[in-house]
Design a protein around this motif. Sequence first.
Motif, mmCIF file in Angstrom:
data_model
loop_
_atom_site.group_PDB
_atom_site.id
_atom_site.type_symbol
_atom_site.label_atom_id
_atom_site.label_comp_id
_atom_site.label_asym_id
_atom_site.label_seq_id
_atom_site.Cartn_x
_atom_site.Cartn_y
_atom_site.Cartn_z
ATOM 1 N N LEU A 76 -2.361 5.192 10.305
ATOM 2 C CA LEU A 76 -1.975 4.052 9.474
ATOM 3 C C LEU A 76 -1.119 3.073 10.260
ATOM 4 N N ASN A 77 -0.203 3.590 11.059
ATOM 5 C CA ASN A 77 0.653 2.724 11.865
ATOM 6 C C ASN A 77 -0.162 1.888 12.843
ATOM 7 N N THR A 88 -6.736 -3.345 1.354
ATOM 8 C CA THR A 88 -6.332 -4.533 2.124
ATOM 9 C C THR A 88 -7.504 -5.488 2.307
ATOM 10 N N SER A 112 4.710 3.972 5.242
ATOM 11 C CA SER A 112 4.412 4.961 6.264
ATOM 12 C C SER A 112 5.454 6.069 6.235
ATOM 13 N N TYR A 162 -3.324 1.060 12.571
ATOM 14 C CA TYR A 162 -4.071 0.075 11.799
ATOM 15 C C TYR A 162 -3.189 -1.120 11.448
ATOM 16 N N THR A 163 -1.956 -0.845 11.054
ATOM 17 C CA THR A 163 -1.035 -1.909 10.657
ATOM 18 C C THR A 163 -0.718 -2.836 11.820
ATOM 19 N N ASN A 214 0.856 -1.182 0.000
ATOM 20 C CA ASN A 214 0.000 0.000 0.000
ATOM 21 C C ASN A 214 0.893 1.234 0.000
ATOM 22 N N THR A 256 7.077 -8.929 12.091
ATOM 23 C CA THR A 256 5.714 -8.562 11.704
ATOM 24 C C THR A 256 5.174 -7.590 12.745
ATOM 25 N N VAL A 303 3.309 -8.559 8.252
ATOM 26 C CA VAL A 303 2.662 -7.272 8.000
ATOM 27 C C VAL A 303 3.473 -6.182 8.678
ATOM 28 N N ASN A 304 4.023 -5.284 7.894
ATOM 29 C CA ASN A 304 4.881 -4.243 8.477
ATOM 30 C C ASN A 304 4.622 -2.890 7.836
ATOM 31 N N MET A 305 5.067 -1.848 8.533
ATOM 32 C CA MET A 305 5.010 -0.490 8.003
ATOM 33 C C MET A 305 6.436 -0.004 7.801
ATOM 34 N N ASN A 343 2.830 -1.600 4.384
ATOM 35 C CA ASN A 343 2.169 -0.304 4.325
ATOM 36 C C ASN A 343 3.237 0.780 4.384
#
Length: 242
Positions: free
Chosen positions: A167-168, A120, A139, A170-171, A85, A225, A185-187, A137
Motif C-alpha cells: 500500500l505504501n 481510488t 497505513s 502504491y501511495t 481509504n 505529499t 496524497v499521503n499514507m 491512505n
Amino acid sequence: MKKALITGANKGIGLETVTQLAQNGFFVYLGCRNLKSGLAAIEKLKASGIENVEAIKLDVIDQESINDALAEISKKTEILDVLINNAGISGGFPQSALDATLEQFRTVYETNVFGVVSVTQAFIDLLKKSPEPRIVNVSSAMGSLSLAADPAGSYHMAVYQSSKAALNMYTVNLAYELRDLPFKVNMVCPGYTKTDFTGHQGTSTVQEAGERIAKYALIGRDGPTGKFISEEYFPEPASCPW
C-alpha cells in the motif's frame, strides 16, 4: 461545504475520523460494507449533534458495490474533496511467511491493497474537480521494512505487514502521478490504537488516531505529499526510513 468519503467508517478509527472532519465543516459520506451498521453509526453521530453525514453502502472488495457507491454519491455532488481509504483487515493469526496460505494473502490484499486501488480509481474524477483534493491512505508502521528487519522487532505478521508495504509503494506512485495537480496524497499510520482491530490493546486512543488521519485530510497547499507519517514512531515525515 467540502465533501469527504471515508471507507470502513462505521466504527473505530474510521468513525472517529468522520467526527473529526464533520466538526471541521465537511459533509462526510460513511462508506460501509454493511449499510445497517452505517445507519446505526449515523444515528449515534446525529444524537451527538453531527448532522452533516450520510451512510453509503460500499464494499471495497466488490467492484459493483464501488460502482454503485460512486453513482449514488455522484447524484449528490459533482466534487469530492477528500478520500480516506481506511478500510482494512489484519488477516488473523498466525501469519508465518512459510506457513500462511495463499488464500490468507489474497484475502488481506483484496481489502488492504486492491480495495484501495479500486476505490481510488473509481473516485479520482470527482477528486480532480476539487481545487484542493486530498487522499489519505491509512497505513501502518508495521509496513516499514526497516522496523521489520530490526532483530529486536516484536511483530512479525507476513501477510498484514507485506500488504501495508505494498500500500505504501502504491501511495508513493499515486502521489508521483498526481504531482502536477493540486493533490496531496499521503499514507498515515494512526498508531497502535485501542479498537476492536487490536483487541482494545494499544498506546493511542481512538481520538488521537482520528486526529492524526484528519490532519492530513486538512493540510494546505504547502503540506507534504507522497509521505509516510507515523507520529507515534517517527518525528518527521521526511525522516522516515522507507
